[in-house]
Design a protein around this motif. Structure first.
Motif, short mmCIF file in Angstrom:
data_model
loop_
_atom_site.label_atom_id
_atom_site.label_comp_id
_atom_site.label_asym_id
_atom_site.label_seq_id
_atom_site.Cartn_x
_atom_site.Cartn_y
_atom_site.Cartn_z
N LEU A 94 -11.79 41.24 -24.93
CA LEU A 94 -13.00 41.21 -25.76
C LEU A 94 -12.65 40.79 -27.19
N GLN A 95 -11.58 41.35 -27.72
CA GLN A 95 -11.15 41.01 -29.09
C GLN A 95 -10.75 39.53 -29.17
N ARG A 96 -10.02 39.03 -28.16
CA ARG A 96 -9.59 37.63 -28.15
C ARG A 96 -10.79 36.69 -28.12
N LYS A 97 -11.78 37.02 -27.33
CA LYS A 97 -12.97 36.17 -27.21
C LYS A 97 -13.79 36.17 -28.50
N PHE A 98 -13.82 37.32 -29.19
CA PHE A 98 -14.71 37.43 -30.34
C PHE A 98 -14.11 36.89 -31.63
N ALA A 99 -12.79 36.90 -31.77
CA ALA A 99 -12.14 36.58 -33.05
C ALA A 99 -12.64 35.29 -33.71
N PRO A 100 -12.61 34.13 -33.05
CA PRO A 100 -13.09 32.90 -33.71
C PRO A 100 -14.60 32.90 -33.94
N LEU A 101 -15.35 33.55 -33.06
CA LEU A 101 -16.80 33.65 -33.27
C LEU A 101 -17.08 34.49 -34.51
N GLY A 102 -16.32 35.56 -34.71
CA GLY A 102 -16.50 36.40 -35.89
C GLY A 102 -16.27 35.63 -37.17
N LYS A 103 -15.23 34.79 -37.20
CA LYS A 103 -14.95 33.98 -38.39
C LYS A 103 -16.07 32.98 -38.64
N ARG A 137 -26.70 26.45 -33.46
CA ARG A 137 -26.03 25.28 -34.04
C ARG A 137 -24.67 24.99 -33.42
N LEU A 138 -24.11 25.94 -32.70
CA LEU A 138 -22.78 25.72 -32.11
C LEU A 138 -22.80 24.47 -31.24
N ASP A 139 -21.86 23.56 -31.51
CA ASP A 139 -21.87 22.23 -30.90
C ASP A 139 -20.50 21.93 -30.28
N PRO A 140 -20.43 21.67 -28.97
CA PRO A 140 -19.14 21.40 -28.33
C PRO A 140 -18.47 20.11 -28.81
N ARG A 141 -19.22 19.27 -29.53
CA ARG A 141 -18.60 18.04 -30.07
C ARG A 141 -17.74 18.34 -31.29
N ASN A 142 -17.93 19.53 -31.86
CA ASN A 142 -17.10 20.00 -32.97
C ASN A 142 -15.92 20.77 -32.38
N PRO A 143 -14.67 20.30 -32.61
CA PRO A 143 -13.50 20.93 -31.96
C PRO A 143 -13.40 22.44 -32.19
N GLU A 144 -13.64 22.88 -33.42
CA GLU A 144 -13.56 24.31 -33.72
C GLU A 144 -14.63 25.09 -32.97
N GLN A 145 -15.84 24.55 -32.96
CA GLN A 145 -16.94 25.22 -32.28
C GLN A 145 -16.81 25.13 -30.76
N LYS A 146 -16.18 24.06 -30.28
CA LYS A 146 -15.93 23.93 -28.84
C LYS A 146 -15.05 25.07 -28.34
N GLN A 147 -14.06 25.46 -29.17
CA GLN A 147 -13.19 26.58 -28.80
C GLN A 147 -13.99 27.88 -28.73
N ILE A 148 -14.89 28.09 -29.68
CA ILE A 148 -15.73 29.28 -29.68
C ILE A 148 -16.56 29.34 -28.41
N LEU A 149 -17.20 28.22 -28.09
CA LEU A 149 -18.06 28.16 -26.90
C LEU A 149 -17.24 28.34 -25.63
N LYS A 151 -23.50 25.93 -24.62
CA LYS A 151 -24.71 25.94 -25.44
C LYS A 151 -25.36 27.32 -25.41
N TYR A 152 -25.85 27.74 -26.59
CA TYR A 152 -26.72 28.92 -26.67
C TYR A 152 -28.17 28.48 -26.74
N ILE A 153 -29.06 29.28 -26.15
CA ILE A 153 -30.48 28.99 -26.18
C ILE A 153 -31.23 30.25 -26.64
N PRO A 154 -32.44 30.09 -27.18
CA PRO A 154 -33.20 31.28 -27.59
C PRO A 154 -33.56 32.13 -26.38
N THR A 155 -33.76 33.41 -26.61
CA THR A 155 -34.24 34.28 -25.55
C THR A 155 -35.28 35.23 -26.13
#
Length: 290
Positions: free
Chosen positions: A46-55, A248-260, A267-271
């Motif tokens: 859980l910590q590994r998955k969250f770290a880049p998203l937290g930043k 806004r998270l976009d897989p075409r952005n390398p940093e954001q691709k890692q987060i996703l 992709k995230y969608i509204p709920t």
């Protein structure tokens, strides 16, 4: 006369200073976004998955983001209800529990696109088990009792298939997490079990489960599941900032691709709360909420 007024003036000044310090402390507290997640996997994962998203969220909000681990699913619900955390990664059932606990105050803001059609996979290493009906008389392991994909929805679909786990299985155990369920089945501690499709796929990819020994023999129909939920009373402007940041998270952005990728989505969608009405109905049918 002036001498008599000095203590009174000093008391008023002290009160003003204390009030000012309290206001500063309140503002300072709001500079930290406290985030948690249901413990459906090992704490280190859980910590590994969250770290880049937290930043990423720190940059998006201008706030310090602190991950607050919890011991069980109920602790996440209670922490949201009491304001100890501001946002949490919940399963569909955990969101329903938080909604009921707070009289609808908690708000789901986004989900992965996969969560609109989520599934659970029934697994076994026993060659005699080929269908759900073959489970009768065997030992079985669910995930956590409050897990949507590791307990509620599989139980609901078993009941719809005419199988009552508490009556028809030799024993029923709860592993506490999806990866633990796979370990139970692979080690022979249970004849069969069920876990969410995303974690199963990840365990196979990471070679943490051997698909030649443990196989999927049934898959549930799709259902709504995970989402990011914020506590009641969170500043609406902050809620919108968080929602927009996820969208806004976009897989075409390398940093954001890692987060996703760590969140196992592209992709995230509204709920919205209405998406989880089916989960609540299933929980009532299965007798998990009254």
């Amino acid at each position: 006369m002036l001498h008599n007024r000095v203590p009174h003036i000093l008391k008023r000044l002290a009160a003003i200073v204390l009030l000012g310090l309290a206001c500063v402390a309140a503002v300072h507290a709001q500079d930290v976004l406290r985030v948690s997640a249901i413990p459906d996997e090992a704490p280190t994962e859980l910590q590994r998955k969250f770290a880049p998203l937290g930043k990423y969220l720190e940059k998006a909000t201008g706030m310090k983001v602190k991950f607050v681990p919890v011991t069980d699913y109920a602790a996440v619900v209670e922490s949201l209800a009491t304001g100890k955390i501001d946002m949490a990664w919940l399963g569909g059932f955990t969101y329903v529990q938080s909604k009921l606990r707070t009289n609808g105050a908690t708000i789901p803001i986004v989900q992965r696109q996969e969560d609109a059609t989520f599934t659970s996979k029934f697994i076994t290493a026993n060659p005699k088990i080929k269908a759900l009906t073959d489970l009768k008389g065997h030992t079985f392991v669910f995930g956590a009792p409050s897990s949507t994909s590791g307990h509620l929805m599989p139980r609901y679909f078993l009941l719809r298939a005419g199988i009552d786990p508490d009556r028809d299985f030799r024993t029923v155990a709860y592993s506490g997490a999806h990866d633990a369920t796979a370990a139970f089945v692979q080690s022979g501690r249970a004849d069969a079990g069920v876990l969410n499709a995303s974690v199963w796929d990840k365990l196979v990819e990471q070679h943490k489960v051997d698909p030649d020994k443990v196989r999927v023999f049934a898959v549930t129909p799709p259902f709504y599941d995970y989402n990011w939920t914020v506590r009641g009373g969170l500043d609406p402007a902050l809620r919108k900032t968080l929602t927009d940041a996820f969208l806004r998270l976009d897989p075409r952005n390398p940093e954001q691709k890692q987060i996703l990728a760590l969140q196992r989505t592209v992709k995230y969608i509204p709920t919205q709360p209405e998406n989880y009405a089916g989960i609540e109905a299933a929980a009532r049918t299965a007798g998990l909420i009254k």
